[in-house]
Structures are given as C-alpha cells and as structure tokens.
Design a protein around this motif. Sequence first.
Motif, short mmCIF file in Angstrom:
data_model
loop_
_atom_site.label_atom_id
_atom_site.label_comp_id
_atom_site.label_asym_id
_atom_site.label_seq_id
_atom_site.Cartn_x
_atom_site.Cartn_y
_atom_site.Cartn_z
N ASN A 342 15.77 -7.86 -47.56
CA ASN A 342 14.94 -9.09 -47.48
C ASN A 342 14.29 -9.28 -46.11
N LEU A 343 15.00 -8.87 -45.07
CA LEU A 343 14.48 -9.06 -43.70
C LEU A 343 14.58 -7.72 -42.96
N TYR A 420 7.81 -5.47 -51.71
CA TYR A 420 8.03 -6.63 -52.58
C TYR A 420 7.91 -6.24 -54.06
N GLY A 421 8.92 -6.62 -54.83
CA GLY A 421 8.87 -6.36 -56.26
C GLY A 421 9.18 -4.93 -56.64
N GLY A 422 9.63 -4.13 -55.69
CA GLY A 422 9.92 -2.72 -55.99
C GLY A 422 11.41 -2.49 -56.15
N ILE A 423 11.81 -1.24 -55.95
CA ILE A 423 13.23 -0.89 -56.04
C ILE A 423 13.79 -0.89 -54.63
N LYS A 424 14.83 -1.64 -54.44
CA LYS A 424 15.38 -1.75 -53.09
C LYS A 424 16.84 -1.28 -53.07
N SER A 457 11.97 -5.72 -64.65
CA SER A 457 10.94 -5.13 -63.80
C SER A 457 11.51 -3.88 -63.11
N MET A 458 12.79 -3.91 -62.76
CA MET A 458 13.37 -2.72 -62.12
C MET A 458 13.47 -1.57 -63.13
#
Length: 465
Positions: A342-343, A420-424, A457-458
């Motif tokens: 996130n950061l 953003y909105g991807g795979i993390k 979404s993932m």
Amino acid sequence: MDKYIDLINQTFDFPTEEFHVEDDQMIFNGIPLMEIIKEYGTPLKLTYLPKISSQIQKAKKLFRESMEKLNYQGKYTYAYCTKSSHFSFVLEEALKNDIHIETSSGYDIPIIRSLYEKGKLRKDTYVICNGYKREAYRRNISDLLNDGFYNCTPILDNLDEIDYYKEHVNQKCRLGIRVASDEEPKFEFYTSRLGIRYNDVVDLYLNKIKDDAKFELKMLHYFINSGIKDTSYYWSELSRFVHKYCELKKVCPELDSIDIGGGFPIKTSIQFEYNYRYMIEEILRTIQRICKEEGVPEPNIFTEFGIFTVGESGANIYSILDLKLQNDKELWYMIDGSFITNLPDSWALSQRYILLAINHLRKEYQRIQIGGLTCDSQDYYNSEIHSFQVFLPKITKQEPEPLYIGFFHTGAYQESLSGYGGIKHCLIPAPKHVIIDRDETGNLKSWLFAEEQSSESMLKILGYK
Ligand SMILES: Cc1ncc(COP(=O)(O)O)c(C=O)c1O
C-alpha cells in the motif's frame, strides 16, 4: 505516565494548520476521521480534493509575488506531473486551477484526449512530453500535434527522437530539449541517464532543428532528482543549466522558456520546515543574475510539481487488528494492510509519513513496531523522522473500539508504484478509496471511488477466469 495526546502536544507545535483534536479524535483538514471510518470501514485510502487546489494556488501565488518583488520579466507556468497520480479525480481537480500537464508515457496521451473530450483542458493547454519515448509514445504525440494541440511540446530526450517528428508531424511544432543533469555527489552515477549531454545540446539545435521551418526550439528542460533543496549541489546545477540556456539563446532566438522540473517537497513530519518563498526567490535571483551577466532576457519558467501537487491530499487509514509481543520488548501492532503493497515508498526508500493515532488519544503511549499483512519480514514501519521509534496509544486486545491510525500525505506515487488494482505481494488488495470534497458552502461531502479490490479481479488477472 503521559497520555498519547500529551506526547503529541509536547513533541510538536500542535495543533497545526491541518491537524487538531476534537472530542478526543483526530481531525485532518477539518475532516472528522472517525466519522469517515464509521461510514466506510478500514483499510481506507482517502483523497481530500481541496488540498490539491490549495497547493497549486500556493505555488502560483508565491511565484507571482516573488516575480513582482524582483521585477522578473518572464512568466510562470504551473504544469502537473501526471505520473505522481493519474487518477481522473486528481487531474480534474488540478485542472480547475488553470494549469498545464507534463506527461511521461505514451499512455498519458489518451488521458489528455479524454480530459479534452470532457472539456477539462483545451487545445492550447501545454502538454510537456517528457521521458524516453517508444514508438507508440512518439506516434501519440505526433497525432496530438496533428489534431491541433499546438502547445504540446515534445521534450527531446535523445539525439534521434526528432527524426520521428520530422517524418510524422505536419503542423508547426514547439520543441524542448532536456539536458542530463549531474546527480548528487553521493549518488551511484555521475550523470543522469535521462536527457541529452550538455555538450550535445547546441549541436543538436544547429544540426537538426535550426533549418527546419516546422520546428521551434522553445524550451530547455532539466530535473534534479533529489528535489529543490538549499544545497550547494542544487545551486551549482541550476547555474550550469541557466548558463547553458544563455549559450543556446544566443544562437536560437526563439528559445524563451526553461522548465526546472518537479521536486518541491511536502510535509513528511509535523515538524517540517521548508521556506518555499525563500527558495523561489533564490531561484529567480540566480536566473536573473546569470541572464544579466550574459546579456540574455529572463526566460519564462515552467515547473512540473508532482508530490507537491497531490502528496498532501492523501491519507491511508488502518485498524490495529492484533497485538503480538514476540519477545520481552518487541510489541507489534498488526494493521489491516501492508507497507510493501500500500505504501511502497516506505519499504523501498524508507520514506516516512506523518503518522498519528485517530482515537484512543487519552490513553498512555508506548513504543511499538507496526507490522503489515504480507509474509515479508521487511513489511514493517518502526521509525519516524524526528525519532527512530514509533509511539502509539497503549491498547489491550479487548478494546470495545479498535485503535485506528493514519499515515498522512500519502497522495503521490504509491498507487502507481504498487500497481493499483493488480496482483500484489501475498495478494494483499488495494484498500477502498474514498474521495472527500467540499460543496459551495464549504460543507464536507464524501463518496466511494472504489471498493477494496475483489478476489474476482485477481482471479481474472491470474488467468483463472
Ligand atoms: C521529469 C520530471 N518532472 C517532474 C517530476 C516530479 O517530481 P516531484 O514529484 O518530486 O515533484 C519527475 C519525477 O520523477 C520527473 O522525472
């Protein structure tokens, strides 16, 4: 023992312009954060739109006043560097302030077109196109120029880039050249890989631009990676740059502008001290002095502030999910999010933010480590700028209301860097995103921009759907 709120009051000059306490709860820019948390839950990212406009207005006013004071002859133009946050709500807010745009990717150009279609920018908006450009970026720039965006200004990043525009642009075209600045002495490299060597700039103009009636070299550009700071390194790079501008101006009469890049800082601690007015005046004085020595008119000045525009509008809010005492001394507060995902700047660059508890302010404080949800041992936060430790209110596992904490001024770069909105990492989702604004009468209004990322979404990204 002292309460957390006493610690804050004693450590800083608190309350500040942005933070104060009401009914034992932290208020940020007039936003009662507990109300937002109750309405939307955590983990939560928020963007407070009015801050974007007030930052832009602050810089414009300081430049205007400083230019008047010094009788500076050039004009000032504020451009927003999109890479610091590409979100539509950020650009739309920023563009309410009569500003211009700096791009760094071919994918920025469809954003420019979409903003134009919505009437948010005009064909005379300066679109300063920076970066090393693959074919699609060069093509999009050429199409934009051919469609009449006549202030779109490609900034040449290497000696061959212009060949493409010669072939594909069929309108008059403003050009800029970026010069490769030397990096700060402590950096691993001597000269930036971005831009054109100082020694090649004049020859590029003479050999490829001067005799081509389609092109006008209007701007010399540079960017100091480590920001606009009152250091001898900064001033010596600025002087070298302005001398190069003067040398070029003497052979290229249509040249009339410099772009000094981004790099204005923001508050990363409550105790932050930076004299924006002094820095602007010194920059203007330096340019004025060198131009006078060289007998050259003072150039128009463009800036491309990213962090400064959008950084202070953002905050990330988390709940403390659990307490883990892992030995006699090290107590972990586990958050419902992750630093790495996130950061990411807090992990990759050890970037510090303003960190404050939002509730439980009258509890005693204690030293803790904050842990993120990924399995990575580096997913932690345990120091602040003013002290190499972190203190938060002392809570138990049985609190009726969880402890909420906020990392403030997180509005720039974090979503772009984390994808953003991807795979993390460990499939930690992006937090839900709430936008906060004020109506004409100054009342706060908020709405949900995006829910927390879903497992669907993932699965889709990963090929399961
Ligand atoms: C060319 C250029 N301009 C502007 C910026 C924005 O810098 P900042 O966000 O520090 O203002 C950057 C950041 O990398 C950049 O590379």
